[in-house]
Design a protein around this motif. Structure first.
Motif, PDB file in Angstrom:
ATOM      1  N   SER A 106       0.993  -1.127   0.022  1.00 39.53           N
ATOM      2  CA  SER A 106       0.145  -0.066  -0.121  1.00 39.53           C
ATOM      3  C   SER A 106       0.910   1.165   0.038  1.00 39.53           C
ATOM      4  CB  SER A 106      -0.926  -0.070   1.163  1.00 39.53           C
ATOM      5  OG  SER A 106      -0.205   0.026   2.486  1.00 39.53           O
ATOM      6  N   VAL A 107       2.134   1.097   0.327  1.00 39.39           N
ATOM      7  CA  VAL A 107       2.955   2.383   0.226  1.00 39.39           C
ATOM      8  C   VAL A 107       3.907   2.118  -1.105  1.00 39.39           C
ATOM      9  CG1 VAL A 107       4.762   3.499   1.609  1.00 39.39           C
ATOM     10  CG2 VAL A 107       3.267   2.335   2.640  1.00 39.39           C
ATOM     11  N   ALA A 108       3.800   3.132  -1.791  1.00 41.45           N
ATOM     12  CA  ALA A 108       4.565   3.386  -3.055  1.00 41.45           C
ATOM     13  C   ALA A 108       5.910   3.219  -3.023  1.00 41.45           C
ATOM     14  CB  ALA A 108       4.300   4.731  -3.849  1.00 41.45           C
ATOM     15  N   ILE A 109       6.756   2.523  -3.747  1.00 43.48           N
ATOM     16  CA  ILE A 109       7.994   2.053  -3.781  1.00 43.48           C
ATOM     17  C   ILE A 109       8.871   3.461  -3.763  1.00 43.48           C
ATOM     18  CG2 ILE A 109       8.399   1.846  -6.249  1.00 43.48           C
ATOM     19  CD1 ILE A 109      10.433  -0.324  -5.565  1.00 43.48           C
ATOM     20  N   THR A 110       8.417   4.564  -4.278  1.00 44.71           N
ATOM     21  CA  THR A 110       9.006   5.873  -4.350  1.00 44.71           C
ATOM     22  C   THR A 110       9.015   6.664  -3.071  1.00 44.71           C
ATOM     23  OG1 THR A 110       7.036   6.899  -5.257  1.00 44.71           O
ATOM     24  CG2 THR A 110       8.571   6.141  -6.781  1.00 44.71           C
ATOM     25  N   THR A 111       8.310   5.928  -1.937  1.00 46.52           N
ATOM     26  CA  THR A 111       8.363   6.700  -0.725  1.00 46.52           C
ATOM     27  C   THR A 111       9.438   6.467  -0.127  1.00 46.52           C
ATOM     28  OG1 THR A 111       5.905   6.483  -0.681  1.00 46.52           O
ATOM     29  CG2 THR A 111       6.981   6.858   1.474  1.00 46.52           C
ATOM     30  N   GLU A 112      10.232   7.444   0.493  1.00 43.99           N
ATOM     31  CA  GLU A 112      11.558   7.073   1.271  1.00 43.99           C
ATOM     32  C   GLU A 112      11.167   6.305   2.497  1.00 43.99           C
ATOM     33  OE1 GLU A 112      15.244   9.742   3.313  1.00 43.99           O
ATOM     34  OE2 GLU A 112      14.031  10.735   1.539  1.00 43.99           O
ATOM     35  N   ARG A 113      12.216   5.410   2.585  1.00 42.38           N
ATOM     36  CA  ARG A 113      12.019   4.416   3.766  1.00 42.38           C
ATOM     37  C   ARG A 113      10.704   3.789   3.578  1.00 42.38           C
ATOM     38  NH1 ARG A 113      16.339   4.437   6.971  1.00 42.38           N
ATOM     39  NH2 ARG A 113      15.208   3.868   8.663  1.00 42.38           N
ATOM     40  N   SER A 114      10.079   3.350   2.818  1.00 40.25           N
ATOM     41  CA  SER A 114       8.945   2.679   2.518  1.00 40.25           C
ATOM     42  C   SER A 114       8.874   1.098   3.189  1.00 40.25           C
ATOM     43  CB  SER A 114       8.428   2.397   1.095  1.00 40.25           C
ATOM     44  OG  SER A 114       9.291   1.817   0.238  1.00 40.25           O
ATOM     45  N   PHE A 115       9.043   1.040   4.458  1.00 39.65           N
ATOM     46  CA  PHE A 115       9.145  -0.381   5.072  1.00 39.65           C
ATOM     47  C   PHE A 115       7.792  -0.422   5.951  1.00 39.65           C
ATOM     48  CE2 PHE A 115      13.541   1.425   5.518  1.00 39.65           C
ATOM     49  CZ  PHE A 115      13.978   0.985   4.483  1.00 39.65           C
ATOM     50  N   ASN A 116       6.911  -1.502   5.408  1.00 38.36           N
ATOM     51  CA  ASN A 116       5.829  -1.503   6.206  1.00 38.36           C
ATOM     52  C   ASN A 116       5.546  -3.197   5.910  1.00 38.36           C
ATOM     53  OD1 ASN A 116       5.357  -0.667   3.280  1.00 38.36           O
ATOM     54  ND2 ASN A 116       3.319  -1.416   3.966  1.00 38.36           N
ATOM     55  N   ALA A 117       4.569  -3.548   6.811  1.00 43.28           N
ATOM     56  CA  ALA A 117       3.968  -5.054   6.659  1.00 43.28           C
ATOM     57  C   ALA A 117       2.431  -4.854   6.282  1.00 43.28           C
ATOM     58  CB  ALA A 117       3.945  -5.809   8.019  1.00 43.28           C
ATOM     59  N   GLU A 118       1.941  -5.704   5.420  1.00 41.14           N
ATOM     60  CA  GLU A 118       0.716  -6.130   5.047  1.00 41.14           C
ATOM     61  C   GLU A 118       0.127  -7.265   5.292  1.00 41.14           C
ATOM     62  OE1 GLU A 118      -0.837  -3.553   3.425  1.00 41.14           O
ATOM     63  OE2 GLU A 118       0.695  -2.261   2.432  1.00 41.14           O
ATOM     64  N   SER A 119      -1.189  -7.142   5.782  1.00 45.05           N
ATOM     65  CA  SER A 119      -1.849  -8.555   6.212  1.00 45.05           C
ATOM     66  C   SER A 119      -3.145  -8.480   5.443  1.00 45.05           C
ATOM     67  CB  SER A 119      -1.946  -8.432   7.869  1.00 45.05           C
ATOM     68  OG  SER A 119      -1.039  -8.544   8.399  1.00 45.05           O
ATOM     69  N   PHE A 120      -3.554  -9.525   4.858  1.00 44.71           N
ATOM     70  CA  PHE A 120      -4.641  -9.675   4.151  1.00 44.71           C
ATOM     71  C   PHE A 120      -5.075 -11.094   3.817  1.00 44.71           C
ATOM     72  CE2 PHE A 120      -0.658  -9.574   1.897  1.00 44.71           C
ATOM     73  CZ  PHE A 120      -0.802 -10.804   0.961  1.00 44.71           C
ATOM     74  N   THR A 121      -6.403 -11.256   3.232  1.00 46.26           N
ATOM     75  CA  THR A 121      -6.971 -12.570   3.041  1.00 46.26           C
ATOM     76  C   THR A 121      -7.092 -12.761   1.657  1.00 46.26           C
ATOM     77  OG1 THR A 121      -9.353 -11.946   3.242  1.00 46.26           O
ATOM     78  CG2 THR A 121      -8.019 -12.649   5.409  1.00 46.26           C
ATOM     79  N   PHE A 122      -7.059 -13.921   0.988  1.00 47.21           N
ATOM     80  CA  PHE A 122      -7.480 -14.302  -0.160  1.00 47.21           C
ATOM     81  C   PHE A 122      -8.063 -15.597  -0.377  1.00 47.21           C
ATOM     82  CE2 PHE A 122      -3.255 -15.746   0.442  1.00 47.21           C
ATOM     83  CZ  PHE A 122      -3.021 -17.025  -0.291  1.00 47.21           C
ATOM     84  N   GLU A 123      -8.871 -16.187  -1.269  1.00 49.29           N
ATOM     85  CA  GLU A 123      -9.402 -17.115  -1.598  1.00 49.29           C
ATOM     86  C   GLU A 123      -8.986 -17.951  -2.757  1.00 49.29           C
ATOM     87  OE1 GLU A 123     -13.653 -16.992  -2.143  1.00 49.29           O
ATOM     88  OE2 GLU A 123     -14.128 -16.630  -0.331  1.00 49.29           O
ATOM     89  N   ALA A 124      -8.631 -19.315  -2.704  1.00 51.70           N
ATOM     90  CA  ALA A 124      -7.776 -20.338  -3.674  1.00 51.70           C
ATOM     91  C   ALA A 124      -8.170 -21.655  -3.645  1.00 51.70           C
ATOM     92  CB  ALA A 124      -6.289 -19.960  -3.525  1.00 51.70           C
ATOM     93  N   GLU A 125      -7.994 -22.403  -4.484  1.00 53.00           N
ATOM     94  CA  GLU A 125      -8.290 -23.752  -4.455  1.00 53.00           C
ATOM     95  C   GLU A 125      -6.889 -24.398  -4.594  1.00 53.00           C
ATOM     96  OE1 GLU A 125     -11.006 -25.129  -7.646  1.00 53.00           O
ATOM     97  OE2 GLU A 125     -12.803 -23.972  -7.069  1.00 53.00           O
ATOM     98  N   ARG A 126      -6.672 -25.304  -3.687  1.00 51.91           N
ATOM     99  CA  ARG A 126      -5.290 -26.080  -3.711  1.00 51.91           C
ATOM    100  C   ARG A 126      -5.494 -27.253  -4.875  1.00 51.91           C
ATOM    101  NH1 ARG A 126      -3.358 -27.075   2.655  1.00 51.91           N
ATOM    102  NH2 ARG A 126      -5.172 -26.079   3.447  1.00 51.91           N
ATOM    103  N   PRO A 127      -4.104 -27.139  -5.446  1.00 53.89           N
ATOM    104  CA  PRO A 127      -3.059 -26.778  -5.052  1.00 53.89           C
ATOM    105  C   PRO A 127      -3.106 -25.333  -5.943  1.00 53.89           C
ATOM    106  CG  PRO A 127      -2.725 -28.498  -7.064  1.00 53.89           C
ATOM    107  CD  PRO A 127      -4.123 -28.404  -6.525  1.00 53.89           C
ATOM    108  N   PHE A 128      -2.284 -24.231  -5.376  1.00 51.56           N
ATOM    109  CA  PHE A 128      -1.986 -23.115  -6.291  1.00 51.56           C
ATOM    110  C   PHE A 128      -0.568 -22.524  -6.030  1.00 51.56           C
ATOM    111  CE2 PHE A 128      -3.584 -22.218  -1.720  1.00 51.56           C
ATOM    112  CZ  PHE A 128      -2.623 -21.463  -1.287  1.00 51.56           C
TER     113      PHE A 128
END
Length: 213
Positions: free
Chosen positions: A46-68
């Motif tokens: 969510s933080v643009a790579i051009t942002t100085e010191r763009s260090f952050n963690a992201e937490s999210f969910t997704f759906e998928a069928e195994r194997p993926f």
């Protein structure tokens, strides 16, 4: 007699039908990442790579069928193809990267973590000569500031892609990567490791993938 064979046939089909599951993921990257499942984007930093010191963690969910297939594009910031940042200032440097992630199923069981089990292909390496870092006039492609770059291979993040020739991910310690800003906010699985291309400074864009069964 009742046609029981038809019932058995239908049940056999039902037993082999894949069912989509909900997964949760945590990702920390220096500086930027995009995650895809079977070639479809499910998350992006969510933080643009051009942002100085763009260090952050992201937490999210997704759906998928195994194997993926989990495909991650990870990038370290660079101003241009020299691979350098802060060009022309007293902080001119190559910079370094790093990626760590984990994926859990709906029951909270870990199904994947970043480790040497992944394979990673570097598609942008710069500078090829590290003395470029000290150049007073670094120009991409000239002198010590040459580089290697290529496009993402078609379908590299899908099940049908043959990644057998890709090298294993390189694993680095937290001391080598110095993760910060968001990294400590995640309770990482003990087996989750920081991965990247072969050189934290020169490997600027890496494509990493693994199949989850």
């Amino acid at each position: 007699m009742k046609p029981t064979f038809a019932i058995f046939a239908l049940c056999s089909i039902c037993a082999t039908t894949s069912v989509a599951e909900t997964f949760s993921s945590d990702v920390w990257a220096d500086n930027w990442f995009e995650m895809r499942i079977n070639g479809t984007q499910v998350a992006q930093d969510s933080v643009a790579i051009t942002t100085e010191r763009s260090f952050n963690a992201e937490s999210f969910t997704f759906e998928a069928e195994r194997p993926f297939v989990v495909g991650v594009v990870a990038k370290d910031f660079k101003e241009n193809d020299t691979g350098l940042e802060y060009i022309g200032t007293g902080r001119q440097q190559m910079g370094d990267g790093g990626l760590i992630l984990q994926i859990r199923d709906a029951a909270g069981q870990t199904v994947a973590v970043s480790s040497a089990d992944w394979v990673c292909e570097v598609i942008h390496t710069a500078p090829l000569d590290k003395s470029c870092e000290a150049s007073t006039n670094p120009v991409a492609g000239e002198g010590a500031c040459t580089f290697d770059a290529m496009d993402e291979p078609d379908g590299w993040d899908t099940v049908s892609f043959d990644a057998s020739e890709w090298p294993q991910a390189d694993v680095f310690t937290a001391r080598e990567v110095s993760p910060k800003d968001g990294y400590d906010e995640i309770n990482w699985e003990p087996k989750a490791e920081l991965i990247w291309g072969p050189d934290l400074e020169q490997s600027n864009t890496v494509l990493c993938r693994i199949t989850v069964n």
